[in-house]
Design a protein around this motif. Structure first.
Motif, PDB file in Angstrom:
ATOM      1  N   PHE A 246      54.501 -23.284 -13.972  1.00 13.27           N
ATOM      2  CA  PHE A 246      53.572 -24.401 -14.126  1.00 13.27           C
ATOM      3  C   PHE A 246      52.778 -24.316 -15.421  1.00 13.27           C
ATOM      4  N   LEU A 247      52.457 -23.113 -15.862  1.00  8.23           N
ATOM      5  CA  LEU A 247      51.671 -22.957 -17.088  1.00  8.23           C
ATOM      6  C   LEU A 247      52.348 -23.603 -18.286  1.00  8.23           C
ATOM      7  N   ASN A 248      53.657 -23.533 -18.329  1.00  9.07           N
ATOM      8  CA  ASN A 248      54.387 -24.077 -19.470  1.00  9.07           C
ATOM      9  C   ASN A 248      54.820 -25.520 -19.259  1.00  9.07           C
ATOM     10  N   VAL A 249      54.560 -26.075 -18.085  1.00  6.38           N
ATOM     11  CA  VAL A 249      54.948 -27.459 -17.798  1.00  6.38           C
ATOM     12  C   VAL A 249      53.749 -28.401 -17.894  1.00  6.38           C
ATOM     13  N   ILE A 250      52.668 -28.067 -17.206  1.00  3.81           N
ATOM     14  CA  ILE A 250      51.501 -28.955 -17.207  1.00  3.81           C
ATOM     15  C   ILE A 250      50.370 -28.433 -18.085  1.00  3.81           C
ATOM     16  N   GLY A 251      50.519 -27.231 -18.627  1.00  4.77           N
ATOM     17  CA  GLY A 251      49.497 -26.693 -19.520  1.00  4.77           C
ATOM     18  C   GLY A 251      48.489 -25.806 -18.817  1.00  4.77           C
ATOM     19  N   ARG A 252      47.742 -25.044 -19.615  1.00  8.34           N
ATOM     20  CA  ARG A 252      46.795 -24.082 -19.066  1.00  8.34           C
ATOM     21  C   ARG A 252      45.592 -24.753 -18.407  1.00  8.34           C
ATOM     22  N   ARG A 253      45.004 -25.740 -19.087  1.00  9.37           N
ATOM     23  CA  ARG A 253      43.778 -26.352 -18.594  1.00  9.37           C
ATOM     24  C   ARG A 253      44.007 -27.036 -17.250  1.00  9.37           C
ATOM     25  N   LYS A 254      45.042 -27.856 -17.151  1.00  9.12           N
ATOM     26  CA  LYS A 254      45.310 -28.563 -15.896  1.00  9.12           C
ATOM     27  C   LYS A 254      45.686 -27.584 -14.785  1.00  9.12           C
ATOM     28  N   CYS A 255      46.406 -26.525 -15.150  1.00  6.41           N
ATOM     29  CA  CYS A 255      46.801 -25.528 -14.154  1.00  6.41           C
ATOM     30  C   CYS A 255      45.574 -24.786 -13.636  1.00  6.41           C
ATOM     31  N   GLN A 256      44.670 -24.426 -14.554  1.00  6.24           N
ATOM     32  CA  GLN A 256      43.465 -23.720 -14.154  1.00  6.24           C
ATOM     33  C   GLN A 256      42.575 -24.600 -13.286  1.00  6.24           C
ATOM     34  N   ALA A 257      42.311 -25.798 -13.752  1.00  7.07           N
ATOM     35  CA  ALA A 257      41.454 -26.713 -12.992  1.00  7.07           C
ATOM     36  C   ALA A 257      42.104 -27.103 -11.663  1.00  7.07           C
ATOM     37  N   GLY A 258      43.401 -27.390 -11.706  1.00  2.00           N
ATOM     38  CA  GLY A 258      44.102 -27.828 -10.505  1.00  2.00           C
ATOM     39  C   GLY A 258      44.106 -26.795  -9.405  1.00  2.00           C
ATOM     40  N   THR A 259      44.390 -25.531  -9.742  1.00  2.00           N
ATOM     41  CA  THR A 259      44.431 -24.486  -8.715  1.00  2.00           C
ATOM     42  C   THR A 259      43.056 -24.274  -8.089  1.00  2.00           C
ATOM     43  N   LEU A 260      42.001 -24.349  -8.909  1.00  2.00           N
ATOM     44  CA  LEU A 260      40.653 -24.171  -8.379  1.00  2.00           C
ATOM     45  C   LEU A 260      40.235 -25.346  -7.491  1.00  2.00           C
ATOM     46  N   LEU A 261      40.523 -26.573  -7.941  1.00  2.00           N
ATOM     47  CA  LEU A 261      40.151 -27.747  -7.150  1.00  2.00           C
ATOM     48  C   LEU A 261      40.932 -27.806  -5.838  1.00  2.00           C
ATOM     49  N   LEU A 262      42.198 -27.432  -5.878  1.00  2.52           N
ATOM     50  CA  LEU A 262      42.998 -27.419  -4.650  1.00  2.52           C
ATOM     51  C   LEU A 262      42.543 -26.308  -3.704  1.00  2.52           C
ATOM     52  N   THR A 263      42.126 -25.169  -4.267  1.00 11.33           N
ATOM     53  CA  THR A 263      41.572 -24.100  -3.428  1.00 11.33           C
ATOM     54  C   THR A 263      40.328 -24.590  -2.707  1.00 11.33           C
ATOM     55  N   GLY A 264      39.429 -25.246  -3.445  1.00  7.90           N
ATOM     56  CA  GLY A 264      38.230 -25.805  -2.828  1.00  7.90           C
ATOM     57  C   GLY A 264      38.558 -26.829  -1.760  1.00  7.90           C
ATOM     58  N   THR A 265      39.590 -27.636  -2.003  1.00  5.31           N
ATOM     59  CA  THR A 265      40.001 -28.647  -1.024  1.00  5.31           C
ATOM     60  C   THR A 265      40.471 -27.992   0.268  1.00  5.31           C
ATOM     61  N   CYS A 266      41.231 -26.914   0.153  1.00  8.42           N
ATOM     62  CA  CYS A 266      41.705 -26.197   1.347  1.00  8.42           C
ATOM     63  C   CYS A 266      40.529 -25.660   2.159  1.00  8.42           C
ATOM     64  N   ILE A 267      39.514 -25.145   1.468  1.00  6.45           N
ATOM     65  CA  ILE A 267      38.347 -24.616   2.173  1.00  6.45           C
ATOM     66  C   ILE A 267      37.600 -25.745   2.881  1.00  6.45           C
ATOM     67  N   VAL A 268      37.465 -26.899   2.217  1.00  3.31           N
ATOM     68  CA  VAL A 268      36.789 -28.041   2.825  1.00  3.31           C
ATOM     69  C   VAL A 268      37.527 -28.497   4.077  1.00  3.31           C
ATOM     70  N   ILE A 269      38.844 -28.558   4.004  1.00  2.00           N
ATOM     71  CA  ILE A 269      39.633 -28.979   5.172  1.00  2.00           C
ATOM     72  C   ILE A 269      39.364 -28.055   6.353  1.00  2.00           C
ATOM     73  N   ASN A 270      39.305 -26.748   6.099  1.00  2.00           N
ATOM     74  CA  ASN A 270      39.090 -25.799   7.193  1.00  2.00           C
ATOM     75  C   ASN A 270      37.671 -25.868   7.756  1.00  2.00           C
ATOM     76  N   ILE A 271      36.733 -26.341   6.948  1.00  5.47           N
ATOM     77  CA  ILE A 271      35.365 -26.502   7.469  1.00  5.47           C
ATOM     78  C   ILE A 271      35.337 -27.548   8.571  1.00  5.47           C
ATOM     79  N   PHE A 272      36.132 -28.606   8.405  1.00  3.00           N
ATOM     80  CA  PHE A 272      36.096 -29.725   9.352  1.00  3.00           C
ATOM     81  C   PHE A 272      37.157 -29.622  10.443  1.00  3.00           C
ATOM     82  N   LEU A 273      38.145 -28.753  10.277  1.00  2.50           N
ATOM     83  CA  LEU A 273      39.160 -28.611  11.323  1.00  2.50           C
ATOM     84  C   LEU A 273      38.583 -27.896  12.538  1.00  2.50           C
ATOM     85  N   PRO A 274      38.848 -28.370  13.739  1.00  5.04           N
ATOM     86  CA  PRO A 274      38.347 -27.711  14.954  1.00  5.04           C
ATOM     87  C   PRO A 274      38.918 -26.303  15.089  1.00  5.04           C
TER      88      PRO A 274
END
Length: 552
Positions: free
Chosen positions: A391-419
């Motif tokens: 992915f680093l060589n396909v979408i670039g470093r910045r998008k890869c860095q931001a994307g992985t962090l934002l998706l990690t945060g999204t996973c945590i948010v989902i688990n906060i609301f899941l029963p």
């Protein structure tokens, strides 16, 4: 002439280099075993107040069954399980007939200690020193103290390995980590244990720094990325082995000795590890450098270095360059754009480390066995590490860095609301988040080395490593906030992931861009000039990445 030219003569990636990698595998595997050891030695088993001393003299409990004694002595929670930290001020015999009014009865803190459920752990820090109830925070504090030791060790060993050499400092790290690691297993008080864990973390940092530096400095440019992957996979292997060790060894003292024992093998194999020829040349020790280079050539079945004059010339050049370029940490904040870069990368590193360890140190609550959860968390890192390189060589470093962090945060948010009842869905989401957090960690190493100019790159990596360790040290304390409000730690961790992900979008892209050499290259507008030799990207800057990747 460069050192890489000399490596080409003697084979920069032959049997000699493979042996070095193998010899350094054992200490690298030990690192995650200690870094995440608190998941098991500081586990908090189910417990209740000890009521064995109640009614003993007067025979009040003489005719009561064990279950009835619990009923009249301990209040219960909504699920019928006795509360962990409270007992009735006086035995409530009326509860044997009717338990409906137990909520209004007066309670006190446990008076005679606690009784622990030893079905999973025969002994932990909690059961050893009664670190429960109002002392429960001390369990997480031990992890924070350990990581403070790691943070201080990063500063100290970064200086020592440059001054006294990689090999000698590596031996000192082996001995320090082994001595203090084994000693902590025999600590007779919590304070002594905390001090020894701090010193163990201090020593382990030297291993993480020196083992990778030695591996990198003996291979040619084209194989440094491979070495970075192997070093990173050794971390994942050790992380998976920790789950196995903890499953087989249920006593905390024995577990510490088990995960420290491989360092004994590392000390024995240290004698076969060569000193870095690059370091020897940089310090004018030409004869010793030639000895190791000739040894490498012989092992790789190549001709010896053709001319000692080459080595002497290269040594003199490196010494002069070292004298002329005396950059310090202050150079990171002297100019406007460098200050901005330093601030942004510090925030991203802090967020990446806090997120990774916030997830890694929280292996309960998903309905899975804690050993299985830890193993899966470790196993998911392997495909995450391998996929992120693509992915680093396909979408670039910045998008890869931001994307992985934002998706990690999204996973945590989902688990906060899941029963809690949807434990299987929660487990899948958590494991996905763990893999994404590892991908963000792998990305930030490479991205940072490409952002900082060559003249202050090591200073930049030292600063960001400090910010990382600071985030790691705070992560266990964040998890303590679940006593205030159960979702609060997850809210804080996901907020850090989102914040650092958005900050990463403010950084410049470095994919296929000629990388900065001086501070002036940062201050002036960066061009989009493509770096002609691909080796520059995969070699010079993956070298710096690989130097730091194992110290995760």
């Amino acid at each position: 002439m460069k050192f890489e030219n000399i490596l080409e003569e003697i084979d920069g990636f032959g049997p000699f280099q493979i042996v070095i990698i193998i010899l350094l595998c054992a200490p690298r595997i030990v690192l995650p075993c200690h870094f995440l050891l608190n998941n098991f030695i500081a586990a908090l088993p189910p417990h209740r107040c000890d009521i064995s001393t109640l009614g003993g003299d007067g025979g009040l409990f003489r005719n009561l069954t064990p279950e009835q004694r619990l009923t009249v002595s301990l209040p219960v929670k909504a699920d019928g399980v006795p509360k962990s930290c409270e007992m009735f001020a006086e035995p409530q015999f009326q509860l044997l007939a009717n338990s409906s009014g137990s909520a209004d009865l007066q309670t006190v803190q446990c008076q005679s200690g606690w009784v622990y459920d030893n079905s999973t752990f025969t002994s932990t820090l909690a059961t050893e020193w009664d670190l429960v109830c109002d002392r429960k925070s001390l369990l997480k504090t031990t992890s924070t103290i350990f990581f403070f030791g790691v943070m201080m060790g990063a500063i100290a060993f970064g200086f020592l390995c440059d001054k006294y050499g990689r090999k000698n400092t590596l031996l000192a790290s082996y001995i320090m980590a082994m001595v203090f690691g084994f000693s902590s297993a025999f600590a007779n008080s919590y304070v002594l244990f905390a001090v020894l864990r701090f010193l163990t973390g201090f020593g382990l940092t030297g291993i993480s720094i020196n083992s990778v530096v030695l591996s990198i400095e003996w291979v040619d440019t084209g194989h440094r990325s491979f070495i970075g992957v192997i070093g990173s996979l050794a971390w994942s292997a050790g992380n998976m082995l920790l789950a196995g060790f903890a499953f087989l060894v249920n006593d905390w003292r024995t577990l510490i000795m088990a995960v420290t024992a491989p360092l004994g093998f590392a000390v024995l194999t240290w004698w076969w590890i060569p000193e870095s020829a690059r370091w020897l040349l940089a310090h004018g020790r030409v004869d010793r450098a030639q000895y190791y280079l000739d040894k490498c050539a012989k092992f790789n079945k190549r001709q010896k270095v053709s001319s000692k004059f080459k080595l002497e010339t290269l040594s003199n050049i490196q010494i002069l360059e070292k004298q002329d370029k005396n950059y310090t940490y202050l150079d990171l904040i002297k100019t406007p754009k460098m200050r901005r870069l330093t601030l942004l990368t510090g925030i991203v590193w802090y967020g990446v480390a806090s997120t990774y360890y916030g997830i890694s140190l929280n292996i309960s609550g998903f309905g899975l066995n804690m050993y299985l959860t830890h193993f899966i968390y470790a196993a998911i890192e392997v495909p995450a590490k391998l996929m992120v390189y693509w992915f680093l060589n396909v979408i670039g470093r910045r998008k890869c860095q931001a994307g992985t962090l934002l998706l990690t945060g999204t996973c945590i948010v989902i688990n906060i609301f899941l029963p809690q009842g949807l434990w299987h869905v929660r487990a899948v989401v958590a494991i996905l988040g763990k893999g994404l957090s590892e991908a963000s960690f792998t990305t930030i190493f490479l991205y940072t080395t490409e952002l900082y100019p060559t003249v202050v790159r090591q200073n930049g990596l030292g600063y960001t490593s400090f910010m990382s360790r600071l985030g790691v040290s705070v992560a266990p304390l964040i998890l303590l906030l679940e006593d205030v409000w159960t979702p609060l730690p997850q809210i804080i961790i996901c907020s850090l992931a989102f914040l650092s992900g958005l900050v990463a979008l403010l950084l410049p892209e470095t994919l296929s861009v000629r990388l900065p050499e001086t501070v002036d290259d940062i201050e002036k507008p960066r061009g989009n000039e493509v770096s002609s030799p691909s080796v520059e990207l995969s070699g010079v800057f993956l070298e710096s990445k690989s130097k730091t990747d194992s110290s995760q």
